[in-house]
Design a protein around this motif. Structure first.
Motif, PDB file in Angstrom:
ATOM      1  N   SER A   1      11.868   3.660   3.976  1.00 51.69           N
ATOM      2  CA  SER A   1      12.920   3.840   5.000  1.00 51.69           C
ATOM      3  C   SER A   1      12.375   4.363   6.323  1.00 51.69           C
ATOM      4  N   GLY A   2      11.288   3.791   6.770  1.00 48.28           N
ATOM      5  CA  GLY A   2      10.716   4.195   8.043  1.00 48.28           C
ATOM      6  C   GLY A   2       9.835   5.417   7.959  1.00 48.28           C
ATOM      7  N   GLU A   3       9.799   6.094   6.818  1.00 47.49           N
ATOM      8  CA  GLU A   3       8.944   7.257   6.613  1.00 47.49           C
ATOM      9  C   GLU A   3       7.677   6.838   5.865  1.00 47.49           C
ATOM     10  N   SER A   4       6.645   7.652   5.982  1.00 46.17           N
ATOM     11  CA  SER A   4       5.407   7.384   5.240  1.00 46.17           C
ATOM     12  C   SER A   4       4.818   8.695   4.747  1.00 46.17           C
ATOM     13  N   CYS A   5       4.100   8.593   3.651  1.00 45.73           N
ATOM     14  CA  CYS A   5       3.481   9.783   3.058  1.00 45.73           C
ATOM     15  C   CYS A   5       2.150   9.373   2.438  1.00 45.73           C
ATOM     16  N   THR A   6       1.095  10.083   2.764  1.00 38.67           N
ATOM     17  CA  THR A   6      -0.241   9.794   2.230  1.00 38.67           C
ATOM     18  C   THR A   6      -0.548  10.776   1.106  1.00 38.67           C
ATOM     19  N   ILE A   7      -0.935  10.238  -0.037  1.00 37.98           N
ATOM     20  CA  ILE A   7      -1.164  11.056  -1.228  1.00 37.98           C
ATOM     21  C   ILE A   7      -2.463  10.628  -1.914  1.00 37.98           C
ATOM     22  N   HIS A   8      -2.935  11.475  -2.828  1.00 35.37           N
ATOM     23  CA  HIS A   8      -4.109  11.166  -3.630  1.00 35.37           C
ATOM     24  C   HIS A   8      -3.665  10.521  -4.934  1.00 35.37           C
ATOM     25  N   ALA A   9      -4.339   9.422  -5.296  1.00 34.14           N
ATOM     26  CA  ALA A   9      -3.942   8.680  -6.496  1.00 34.14           C
ATOM     27  C   ALA A   9      -5.151   8.430  -7.382  1.00 34.14           C
ATOM     28  N   LEU A  10      -4.877   8.290  -8.680  1.00 39.33           N
ATOM     29  CA  LEU A  10      -5.905   7.992  -9.664  1.00 39.33           C
ATOM     30  C   LEU A  10      -5.579   6.664 -10.331  1.00 39.33           C
ATOM     31  N   LEU A  11      -6.551   5.752 -10.339  1.00 44.64           N
ATOM     32  CA  LEU A  11      -6.379   4.481 -11.032  1.00 44.64           C
ATOM     33  C   LEU A  11      -6.630   4.715 -12.519  1.00 44.64           C
ATOM     34  N   ASP A  12      -5.582   4.593 -13.316  1.00 44.81           N
ATOM     35  CA  ASP A  12      -5.649   4.894 -14.746  1.00 44.81           C
ATOM     36  C   ASP A  12      -5.634   3.591 -15.535  1.00 44.81           C
TER      37      ASP A  12
ATOM     38  N   THR B   1      -3.551  15.851 -13.611  1.00 49.71           N
ATOM     39  CA  THR B   1      -4.897  16.438 -13.726  1.00 49.71           C
ATOM     40  C   THR B   1      -5.036  17.694 -12.875  1.00 49.71           C
ATOM     41  N   ASN B   2      -4.195  18.685 -13.209  1.00 49.82           N
ATOM     42  CA  ASN B   2      -4.259  20.008 -12.572  1.00 49.82           C
ATOM     43  C   ASN B   2      -4.031  19.953 -11.063  1.00 49.82           C
ATOM     44  N   GLY B   3      -3.139  19.079 -10.645  1.00 45.85           N
ATOM     45  CA  GLY B   3      -2.766  19.036  -9.239  1.00 45.85           C
ATOM     46  C   GLY B   3      -3.673  18.223  -8.341  1.00 45.85           C
ATOM     47  N   GLU B   4      -4.670  17.542  -8.902  1.00 51.78           N
ATOM     48  CA  GLU B   4      -5.591  16.767  -8.070  1.00 51.78           C
ATOM     49  C   GLU B   4      -4.946  15.507  -7.521  1.00 51.78           C
ATOM     50  N   TYR B   5      -4.029  14.908  -8.287  1.00 51.49           N
ATOM     51  CA  TYR B   5      -3.431  13.639  -7.889  1.00 51.49           C
ATOM     52  C   TYR B   5      -1.917  13.728  -7.965  1.00 51.49           C
ATOM     53  N   GLN B   6      -1.265  12.987  -7.046  1.00 53.80           N
ATOM     54  CA  GLN B   6       0.184  12.944  -7.041  1.00 53.80           C
ATOM     55  C   GLN B   6       0.707  11.599  -7.556  1.00 53.80           C
ATOM     56  N   MET B   7      -0.192  10.645  -7.778  1.00 51.68           N
ATOM     57  CA  MET B   7       0.224   9.322  -8.244  1.00 51.68           C
ATOM     58  C   MET B   7      -0.783   8.756  -9.222  1.00 51.68           C
ATOM     59  N   ILE B   8      -0.280   8.024 -10.216  1.00 46.89           N
ATOM     60  CA  ILE B   8      -1.110   7.270 -11.158  1.00 46.89           C
ATOM     61  C   ILE B   8      -0.912   5.787 -10.863  1.00 46.89           C
ATOM     62  N   LEU B   9      -1.992   5.109 -10.484  1.00 46.76           N
ATOM     63  CA  LEU B   9      -1.911   3.693 -10.151  1.00 46.76           C
ATOM     64  C   LEU B   9      -2.065   2.835 -11.397  1.00 46.76           C
ATOM     65  N   ASN B  10      -1.328   1.732 -11.416  1.00 43.64           N
ATOM     66  CA  ASN B  10      -1.477   0.731 -12.476  1.00 43.64           C
ATOM     67  C   ASN B  10      -2.597  -0.222 -12.055  1.00 43.64           C
ATOM     68  N   PRO B  11      -3.632  -0.442 -12.900  1.00 42.02           N
ATOM     69  CA  PRO B  11      -4.755  -1.323 -12.525  1.00 42.02           C
ATOM     70  C   PRO B  11      -4.301  -2.727 -12.125  1.00 42.02           C
ATOM     71  N   ALA B  12      -3.191  -3.198 -12.695  1.00 42.03           N
ATOM     72  CA  ALA B  12      -2.711  -4.541 -12.391  1.00 42.03           C
ATOM     73  C   ALA B  12      -2.325  -4.701 -10.929  1.00 42.03           C
ATOM     74  N   ILE B  13      -2.025  -3.596 -10.265  1.00 42.82           N
ATOM     75  CA  ILE B  13      -1.607  -3.683  -8.861  1.00 42.82           C
ATOM     76  C   ILE B  13      -2.782  -4.054  -7.954  1.00 42.82           C
ATOM     77  N   LEU B  14      -4.006  -3.849  -8.484  1.00 41.55           N
ATOM     78  CA  LEU B  14      -5.218  -4.258  -7.754  1.00 41.55           C
ATOM     79  C   LEU B  14      -5.884  -5.462  -8.411  1.00 41.55           C
ATOM     80  N   GLY B  15      -5.151  -6.126  -9.275  1.00 41.11           N
ATOM     81  CA  GLY B  15      -5.699  -7.294  -9.935  1.00 41.11           C
ATOM     82  C   GLY B  15      -6.392  -6.980 -11.230  1.00 41.11           C
ATOM     83  N   GLY B  16      -6.254  -5.737 -11.741  1.00 41.37           N
ATOM     84  CA  GLY B  16      -6.906  -5.355 -12.991  1.00 41.37           C
ATOM     85  C   GLY B  16      -8.264  -4.766 -12.739  1.00 41.37           C
ATOM     86  N   VAL B  17      -8.820  -4.092 -13.780  1.00 44.65           N
ATOM     87  CA  VAL B  17     -10.152  -3.458 -13.696  1.00 44.65           C
ATOM     88  C   VAL B  17     -11.020  -4.000 -14.811  1.00 44.65           C
TER      89      VAL B  17
END
Length: 263
Positions: free
Chosen positions: A155-166, A247-263
């Protein structure tokens, strides 16, 4: 001043250290060399060092070329069965890094070694410590590989966060089949607006400790995953977790590998 050197002791010590170094490099690079190959390479390396010691060569440069380049290069070629230049350079670098670590650990243990038999025990103990150090360094490398900075737009807002590809996150929307990323509850509350909340719905999921559950999911406007270059995802599905972070506050998001085409 002169030094008395026992050639048999020199050969045995060099053989043992070369054998341990080649074992470490084989394990780090996952080479297919057998213990027989490593044994032959170590015998060559130890014998070459003894021969070089007997040669009447006073030049420091020539001795450096003989010891550190010619002998070690041939030892890698014989002991690890490496043929390509790229793999050879990786093995050469790993050999010297391992020698540095092994020498440091062994020097640390040496004051506690009072008998000749304990020397070999300290060497083997150093080997296992170096293997542990390598495993830890490779673990850090893998973890760094799966860490990303993500910018979520809503909605016109943006937020930058740390994510882990799980790689264990295979959650998908059962209706559309699209991958679902997981966002912490506190972070979701900060960036979600009325427009996103109107698209809120629930999908089934299971995880460790939760055999059957439902997860609230929203559709954001877009998301940018910074992977060295910008990877844009339009209308990503984001699940809202009960936890604030991972993981003890290191990441705010868990990424799905499929969103990058898989790992």
């Amino acid at each position: 001043m002169y030094y008395e050197v026992y050639i048999d002791v020199l050969f045995l010590i060099n053989f043992m250290m070369d054998y341990l170094l080649l074992l470490i490099v084989r394990r780090v690079l996952k080479c297919t060399a057998t213990h027989g190959n490593i044994c032959v390479g170590s015998i060559f390396g130890a014998a070459a060092v003894c021969i070089c010691m007997l040669l009447p060569v006073r030049s420091t440069l020539i001795r450096f070329l003989l010891f550190h380049l010619s002998v070690n290069a041939a030892m890698i070629w014989i002991g690890l069965k490496i043929r390509t230049l790229r793999e050879f350079l990786k093995a050469f670098a790993a050999l010297y890094a391992s020698a540095f670590l092994l020498g440091g650990v062994f020097t640390w243990l040496q004051p506690y070694v009072r008998a000749g038999s304990l020397f070999f025990g300290a060497a083997v103990g150093s080997y296992y410590l170096v293997i542990g150090i390598w495993k830890f360094l490779l673990y850090l490398q893998r973890m760094n590989k799966y860490q990303y900075t993500v910018t979520v737009y809503t909605s016109g807002e943006s937020c930058t966060i740390h994510a882990l590809l799980d790689t264990g996150n295979s959650l998908c929307d059962p209706v559309t089949g699209k991958p679902v990323c997981i966002l912490g509850k506190r972070q979701a509350g900060e960036i979600l607006k009325e427009k996103e909340l109107q698209t809120l719905r629930y999908i089934p999921y299971c995880s460790v400790g939760t055999e059957k559950g439902v997860l609230p999911v929203i559709r954001a406007e877009k998301m940018c995953i910074h992977t060295g270059q910008e990877c844009w995802v339009e209308k990503p599905l984001i699940g809202i977790c009960e936890e604030d972070s991972f993981t003890n506050g290191e990441y705010q998001m868990i990424l799905n590998p499929a969103i990058l085409g898989g790992v």
